[in-house]
Design an enzyme around this catalytic site. Structure first.
Site, PDB file in Angstrom:
ATOM      1  N   ARG A  92       0.858  -1.192   0.000  1.00 34.73           N
ATOM      2  CA  ARG A  92       0.000   0.000   0.000  1.00 34.73           C
ATOM      3  C   ARG A  92       0.894   1.242   0.000  1.00 34.73           C
ATOM      4  NH1 ARG A  92      -2.423   3.002   4.734  1.00 34.73           N
ATOM      5  NH2 ARG A  92      -3.917   4.410   3.776  1.00 34.73           N
ATOM      6  N   HIS A 136      -2.752  10.902   0.867  1.00 30.07           N
ATOM      7  CA  HIS A 136      -2.159  10.689   2.188  1.00 30.07           C
ATOM      8  C   HIS A 136      -1.520  12.025   2.590  1.00 30.07           C
ATOM      9  CE1 HIS A 136      -0.705   7.292   4.993  1.00 30.07           C
ATOM     10  NE2 HIS A 136      -0.375   8.425   5.583  1.00 30.07           N
ATOM     11  N   GLU A 181      -7.096   8.522   6.544  1.00 27.71           N
ATOM     12  CA  GLU A 181      -7.324   9.167   7.838  1.00 27.71           C
ATOM     13  C   GLU A 181      -7.800  10.619   7.733  1.00 27.71           C
ATOM     14  OE1 GLU A 181      -3.976   8.695  10.441  1.00 27.71           O
ATOM     15  OE2 GLU A 181      -4.103   6.520  10.428  1.00 27.71           O
ATOM     16  N   ASN A 309      -7.292   1.984  10.052  1.00 27.34           N
ATOM     17  CA  ASN A 309      -5.974   2.118  10.674  1.00 27.34           C
ATOM     18  C   ASN A 309      -6.172   2.100  12.173  1.00 27.34           C
ATOM     19  OD1 ASN A 309      -5.080   2.470   8.088  1.00 27.34           O
ATOM     20  ND2 ASN A 309      -4.341   4.570   8.372  1.00 27.34           N
ATOM     21  N   TYR A 311      -4.160   2.071  16.000  1.00 25.62           N
ATOM     22  CA  TYR A 311      -2.926   2.221  16.785  1.00 25.62           C
ATOM     23  C   TYR A 311      -3.145   2.105  18.288  1.00 25.62           C
ATOM     24  CZ  TYR A 311      -0.483   3.442  12.545  1.00 25.62           C
ATOM     25  OH  TYR A 311       0.076   3.371  11.298  1.00 25.62           O
ATOM     26  N   GLU A 382      -3.429  -0.042   8.224  1.00 28.20           N
ATOM     27  CA  GLU A 382      -2.218   0.331   8.968  1.00 28.20           C
ATOM     28  C   GLU A 382      -2.353  -0.180  10.389  1.00 28.20           C
ATOM     29  OE1 GLU A 382      -1.063   4.485   9.185  1.00 28.20           O
ATOM     30  OE2 GLU A 382      -1.450   4.738   7.034  1.00 28.20           O
TER      31      GLU A 382
HETATM   32  C1  FCB Z   1      -0.902   7.247  10.778  1.00 27.72           C
HETATM   33  C2  FCB Z   1      -0.511   7.763   9.406  1.00 27.72           C
HETATM   34  C3  FCB Z   1       0.817   7.250   8.912  1.00 27.72           C
HETATM   35  C4  FCB Z   1       1.827   7.173  10.032  1.00 27.72           C
HETATM   36  C5  FCB Z   1       1.261   6.418  11.204  1.00 27.72           C
HETATM   37  C6  FCB Z   1       2.225   6.246  12.347  1.00 27.72           C
HETATM   38  O1  FCB Z   1      -1.736   8.158  11.396  1.00 27.72           O
HETATM   39  O2  FCB Z   1      -1.492   7.417   8.460  1.00 27.72           O
HETATM   40  O3  FCB Z   1       1.240   8.075   7.861  1.00 27.72           O
HETATM   41  O4  FCB Z   1       2.251   8.425  10.365  1.00 27.72           O
HETATM   42  O5  FCB Z   1       0.122   7.074  11.691  1.00 27.72           O
END
Ligand code: FCB
Length: 477
Positions: A92, A136, A181, A309, A311, A382
């Site tokens: 990607r 992006h 995002e 995505n 985290y 992600e």
């Molecule tokens: C996300 C972004 C990516 C990277 C990661 C850590 O928010 O999409 O570009 O910065 O975090």
């Protein structure tokens, strides 16, 4: 890879059973144009908001910019060879809008498009499925000068740009993501201003969020018109939002932050409406007069997939008078109308970004999208972690990152077992890169990059991931 997968250090992972993913599961890794390409002024590329922002003193750590980054523009062949060694099924990447349409409108830059043609052809020749993200975060600077995402016209410009890329690459790219995002583009870019273009106005952030989604909807329609057989989706960054306690004030804080972080995007995109409680929360910020008849129908144009995505988790609580606000995405200006909500630190292990590690939150997020919003195929587009890496004798033994991936893949598998149609997973990131306002100080890669020599070293996590892909799952630990 030349070295076999090495077992993780004793104690890094608890004992766990082997897990197999569904046949055809799409194992990938992700990057973004401004974070890796460099070649910022070559072959007709013009500035984006990230060039302007990173070159503005005080905006990024140590004044780092993406001028050179990983120099991927000149290292495309060897970088794709590394992907092939990893056994990636998909890669990607994002297209740099100011590389292929430098003015943000008007003619295409043939040299810029050629770079992506070469990239896609190289991927295909190695059996790697290209997954193209159109936006992006690198808006051409002329469009920001004309008002940026708070201006409605930017959505129409995005649709034109989509057509231009679809015409050039649609014959060889099957998977398309419109936006990456939009929360970050809108609320970090125009709310807190810690991301480009660095503006800080709550109403502008809300308008930007709407026009990003409008651009997405118009982009979906443009893609369908240009390439009817493409698989089209959008990528949203989602967080479970948990109240710090059962106290009504904490529960309401969680509702508000969930509204701004998640439902602001999920509801228009997948249900065609803004949530009523969210518009009420934002009443002091905007009257939503920027929303025109038909916009929500456009925004909710049918999709083929949804990218997520993931985290971390947000844990929030009711305001406490006098409490000091925290920075980055905890900054009050990221949360218009709900500025006084407190973000709570639980004291659980964190990554080098100070993001709490919360793998069960990924299962929760995937289940929520499937159970509350859509039957569409989902992809984790992600997921990953920054840790401080050290090179010892030419190797990087990143056991923490490896354990993070392992835990989140197990969480993904749990979602599949619960009935979520999860079809793929993309590690963030293929290689260390320019981490936005943090510059090169945060390393997310499975491949280590020495920014002086541009030498790449696959870390332990890369070798481990290659083995995961090879066996289509996780070995017993
Ligand atoms: C996300 C972004 C990516 C990277 C990661 C850590 O928010 O999409 O570009 O910065 O975090």
């Amino acid at each position: 890879m030349s070295n076999p997968a090495r077992p993780p250090a004793a104690g890094a992972l608890a004992e766990r059973p082997p897990l197999t993913f569904p046949p055809g599961f799409l194992w990938g890794a992700a990057t973004a144009a401004y974070q890796i390409e460099g070649a910022a002024t070559e072959d007709g590329r013009a500035p984006s908001i990230w060039d302007t922002f990173s070159h503005t003193p005080g905006r990024t750590v140590a004044g780092h910019t993406g001028d050179v980054a990983c120099d991927h523009y000149h290292r495309l062949d060897s970088d794709v060879a590394l992907m092939a060694e990893l056994g990636l099924k998909s890669y990607r990447f994002s297209v740099s809008w100011p590389r292929v349409q430098p003015g943000g409108s008007g003619p295409a830059n043939a040299a810029g498009l050629d770079f992506y043609r070469r990239l896609v052809d190289e991927l295909l020749s190695h059996g790697i499925e290209p997954w193209l993200t159109l936006y992006h975060w690198d808006l051409p600077q002329p469009l920001e000068d004309a008002g940026g995402w708070p201006a409605r016209d930017t959505a129409a410009r995005f649709a034109d740009y989509t057509t231009l890329v679809a015409d050039a690459l649609g014959d060889r790219v099957r998977y398309w993501t419109t936006l990456n995002e939009p929360w970050c583009s809108a609320f970090l870019g125009y709310g807190s201003g810690v991301h480009a273009p660095g503006r800080s106005d709550g109403a502008d952030a809300v308008r930007a969020g709407h026009h990003l989604m409008l651009g997405h909807g118009l982009g979906v329609q443009a893609l369908r018109a240009a390439r009817p057989t493409s698989e089209v989706g959008v990528t949203v960054n989602l967080y479970p939002v948990t109240p710090a306690s059962d106290a009504p004030g904490d529960v309401d804080a969680a509702r508000r932050i969930d509204g701004l972080a998640n439902r602001f995007f999920l509801d228009p995109l997948l249900r065609g409406a803004y949530p009523a409680d969210l518009t009420a929360d934002l009443a002091g910020v905007t009257d939503f007069g920027h929303v025109r008849d038909g916009d929500l129908a456009t925004i909710s144009s049918p999709l083929d997939l949804v990218g997520i995505n993931y985290y971390s988790r947000h844990v929030v609580a009711a305001p406490v008078p006098g409490e000091q606000p925290e920075a980055y995405w905890r900054a009050p200006s990221c949360w218009p109308g709900s500025e006084d909500v407190r973000f709570v630190t639980r004291g659980v292990p964190v990554t080098d970004m100070n993001w709490e590690i919360d793998a069960p939150g990924l299962t929760e997020t995937l289940r929520r999208v499937h159970e509350e919003y859509t039957d569409l195929p989902l992809y984790v587009t992600e997921n990953g972690s920054a840790f401080v890496d050290t090179v010892v004798d030419g190797e990087v033994d990143d056991v923490d990152r490896l354990a993070y991936f392992d835990a989140h893949l197990r969480a993904s598998h749990e979602a599949i077992e619960a009935g979520v149609p999860l079809r793929g997973y993309f590690a963030w990131s293929l290689m260390d890169n320019f981490e936005w306002a943090w510059g090169y100080t945060k390393r997310f890669g499975m491949i280590h990059v020495d920014y002086d020599s541009q030498v790449r070293i696959p870390k332990s996590s890369a070798r481990w991931y290659a083995e995961v892909i090879r066996r289509n799952g996780l070995a017993a630990q």
